[in-house]
Design a protein around this motif. Structure first.
Motif, PDB file in Angstrom:
ATOM      1  N   ASP A 174      50.500  70.986  36.274  1.00 39.98           N
ATOM      2  CA  ASP A 174      51.521  70.436  37.165  1.00 39.98           C
ATOM      3  C   ASP A 174      52.164  69.164  36.617  1.00 39.98           C
ATOM      4  O   ASP A 174      53.384  69.019  36.588  1.00 39.98           O
ATOM      5  CB  ASP A 174      50.892  70.166  38.531  1.00 39.98           C
ATOM      6  CG  ASP A 174      51.926  69.775  39.569  1.00 39.98           C
ATOM      7  OD1 ASP A 174      52.925  70.487  39.715  1.00 39.98           O
ATOM      8  OD2 ASP A 174      51.716  68.739  40.231  1.00 39.98           O
ATOM      9  N   SER A 175      51.349  68.221  36.146  1.00 40.31           N
ATOM     10  CA  SER A 175      51.882  66.948  35.677  1.00 40.31           C
ATOM     11  C   SER A 175      52.800  67.136  34.473  1.00 40.31           C
ATOM     12  O   SER A 175      53.873  66.530  34.378  1.00 40.31           O
ATOM     13  CB  SER A 175      50.737  65.995  35.324  1.00 40.31           C
ATOM     14  OG  SER A 175      51.233  64.719  34.976  1.00 40.31           O
ATOM     15  N   MET A 176      52.387  67.992  33.533  1.00 37.65           N
ATOM     16  CA  MET A 176      53.212  68.261  32.360  1.00 37.65           C
ATOM     17  C   MET A 176      54.557  68.865  32.762  1.00 37.65           C
ATOM     18  O   MET A 176      55.598  68.586  32.144  1.00 37.65           O
ATOM     19  CB  MET A 176      52.476  69.203  31.410  1.00 37.65           C
ATOM     20  CG  MET A 176      53.226  69.466  30.092  1.00 37.65           C
ATOM     21  SD  MET A 176      53.410  67.977  29.089  1.00 37.65           S
ATOM     22  CE  MET A 176      51.727  67.765  28.509  1.00 37.65           C
ATOM     23  N   GLY A 177      54.566  69.678  33.811  1.00 37.30           N
ATOM     24  CA  GLY A 177      55.813  70.287  34.267  1.00 37.30           C
ATOM     25  C   GLY A 177      56.816  69.250  34.725  1.00 37.30           C
ATOM     26  O   GLY A 177      57.990  69.290  34.342  1.00 37.30           O
ATOM     27  N   TRP A 178      56.353  68.303  35.555  1.00 39.21           N
ATOM     28  CA  TRP A 178      57.260  67.267  36.048  1.00 39.21           C
ATOM     29  C   TRP A 178      57.840  66.445  34.898  1.00 39.21           C
ATOM     30  O   TRP A 178      59.050  66.228  34.827  1.00 39.21           O
ATOM     31  CB  TRP A 178      56.510  66.328  36.996  1.00 39.21           C
ATOM     32  CG  TRP A 178      56.240  66.911  38.357  1.00 39.21           C
ATOM     33  CD1 TRP A 178      55.064  67.442  38.801  1.00 39.21           C
ATOM     34  CD2 TRP A 178      57.163  67.022  39.447  1.00 39.21           C
ATOM     35  NE1 TRP A 178      55.192  67.876  40.102  1.00 39.21           N
ATOM     36  CE2 TRP A 178      56.476  67.630  40.523  1.00 39.21           C
ATOM     37  CE3 TRP A 178      58.499  66.675  39.613  1.00 39.21           C
ATOM     38  CZ2 TRP A 178      57.079  67.894  41.744  1.00 39.21           C
ATOM     39  CZ3 TRP A 178      59.109  66.920  40.842  1.00 39.21           C
ATOM     40  CH2 TRP A 178      58.399  67.526  41.885  1.00 39.21           C
TER      41      TRP A 178
END
Length: 515
Positions: A174-178
């Motif tokens: 999730d964090s990498m996506g943002w």
């Protein structure tokens, strides 16, 4: 007297600004479309805090051009300052690319974006003004096309960044996506800078007097030092709702005071134009209260109360909630050429409506757009409205935006004397920033408490806000219509004085060398 360039030269000069603006807006709107949701889902903010932090950031983003316009006019040059702003913006989006979910890091990155936008925005608009100086019909058309550039860039990025976020998140977390989605904003702006490098000679004859002088490195160092200080000041303002509120309201008082001072101290040939600009600027503030809903209440409404599946010409489409903001850009790209054709056609027969009349029509369209969202609840199924309600609501909203915001810059170009151009373009953006914050305050009427989980309950809260905005839009329309006789008188007086082209006393021209 502005230099008159051959038509081809004007076209290429305009195209150069058009393209760098398009890529700059790609970065900005790609970031904006995600920011409120990012603050809620990754930083843990409640909806009211996320709305207000974004409202304060937007206010600062629009306020700093008041200084950036002056820097371009008097210190570094319009072209140079625009380019410097684009580089700083690319750096700001790059900071959001870094894998940190810290509120402090986010505030700092937003502070860099605030400074970059301050240098870029007024100077890009002022270059368009200088290209078409003296051709009032073409100025309205040019700024409408220029406004379309904003929305071509935003149309691409507001579709792409939510998609990038979701697909990268599925593969890498999730964090990498943002952060990858934010990084795409930086990459887009770098692409715009590369393109500008190849086309910059098309603007070699356009700019402020400072552009024609060698770079003063002492001035440049002082400007960059001031910019760095502004980054830290902006980050401090964003972390405190109380400080942000008083800064925004204080800015409103300052801008009003500046307008009053300019009107009182200006030459008689300029006074009527400045009064007209003040009236239209106040109307613009009200419009941007509506505009601020796109990233706040309308964004959160799409996440809770819109059926994301719909059919278009036999195609089944499922949108990501943030992508509904893209409808604004899509409609503007569709409607801009139509309005340009209408402006040019009416201009050829001498019947082009006044800017004030276009503002009145714009408010009427915005009012209908918000009623579309509000009354759309009557056809909701299980607390979710059809995506087509959003499509047509955004269509009306976007028509209003083109008629008001799209001509706001043209209004400055038409009514404000050339020597005040960059600074007053900046002052216009400060007014826009104030209304962005006020819009986030208004969006918090639709706060959804944690204990409300039913779509039916949240639908009632959001539609209550949208109907209020619809009635406010009707009120703004009525006021704009009532002001038409005064605006016609002021415009006529301004045109008559401009024809006489009265020389200004030398002492007056020095009054506006500093803000």
């Amino acid at each position: 007297m502005a230099t008159q360039n051959p038509p081809v030269s004007r076209t290429w000069s305009f195209s150069t600004v058009f393209l760098i603006e398009m890529w700059e807006r790609f970065g900005f709107y790609g970031m904006q479309v995600l920011m409120v949701t990012y603050m809620m889902k990754k930083l843990g903010f409640v909806d009211t805090r996320a709305n207000l932090v974004w409202g304060a950031a937007a206010a600062l983003i629009y306020a700093t051009p008041a200084i950036g316009g002056w820097v371009g006019d008097k210190l570094l040059g319009t072209r140079r300052t625009m380019l410097m702003g684009a580089v700083i913006l690319a750096l700001g989006y790059g900071l959001l690319w870094m894998p940190s979910d810290s509120a402090g890091a986010t505030y700092f990155a937003l502070g860099v974006i605030v400074v970059g936008n301050g240098f870029f925005k007024p100077n890009a608009g002022n270059l368009v003004r200088k290209i078409y100086e003296g051709d009032e019909t073409r100025i309205d058309s040019a700024f409408t096309i220029y406004y379309m550039a904003v929305n071509i860039g935003s149309m691409i990025s507001m579709t792409a960044t939510p998609w990038i976020r979701d697909h990268v998140a599925n593969a890498f977390g999730d964090s990498m996506g943002w952060h990858t989605a934010f990084g795409a904003c930086s990459v887009g702006l770098v692409a715009g800078l590369i393109n500008y490098t190849f086309m910059r000679r098309m603007l070699s004859h356009i700019g402020s007097p400072a552009d024609q002088r060698p770079v003063d490195f002492k001035r440049l160092a002082l400007v960059l030092l001031g910019g760095l200080a502004t980054v830290f000041i902006s980050a401090f303002i964003l972390q405190s709702e109380t400080v942000a509120k008083w800064c925004v309201y204080g800015a409103g008082v300052v801008i009003l005071g500046i307008f009053v001072h300019l009107i009182r101290s200006s030459h008689s040939s300029e006074r009527s134009g400045l009064i007209a600009a003040l009236v239209l600027t106040v109307q613009t503030i009200f419009f941007f209260i509506f505009y601020a809903q796109m990233a706040t209440s309308l964004n959160l409404f799409a996440q809770r109360n819109v059926n994301l599946d719909f059919n278009l010409l036999g195609w089944h489409i499922t949108w990501i909630p943030e992508q509904y903001q893209n409808l604004n850009a899509i409609w503007i790209v569709i409607l801009s050429p139509v309005l340009v054709f209408i402006y040019n056609s009416l201009g050829r027969i001498g019947k082009d409506p006044s800017v004030a009349a276009k503002f009145a029509w714009g408010f009427a369209a915005v009012a209908l757009g918000f009623f579309m969202y509000g009354f759309g609840a009557n056809w909701a199924v299980d607390g979710k409205v059809s995506s087509w309600i959003m499509v047509w609501g955004y269509g009306l909203y976007s028509l209003g935006e083109l008629l008001v915001s799209g001509l706001g810059l043209a209004m400055i170009a038409r009514y404000v004397p050339e020597r005040m151009g960059g600074f007053m373009m900046g002052a216009y953006y400060v007014a826009v920033g104030i209304s962005q914050y006020l819009g986030s305050v208004l969006a918090n009427i639709a706060h959804i408490p944690d204990n409300i989980t039913s779509p039916l309950q949240s639908l009632a809260i959001y539609t209550h806000l949208f109907n209020i905005l619809g009635f406010v839009g009707i009120g703004c329309t009525a006021v704009a219509l009532a002001m038409l006789p005064l605006m016609k008188k002021l415009s006529s007086s301004h045109a008559d004085m401009a024809k006489h082209d009265e020389p200004l006393p030398a002492v007056r021209s020095e009054e506006f060398d500093t803000p």
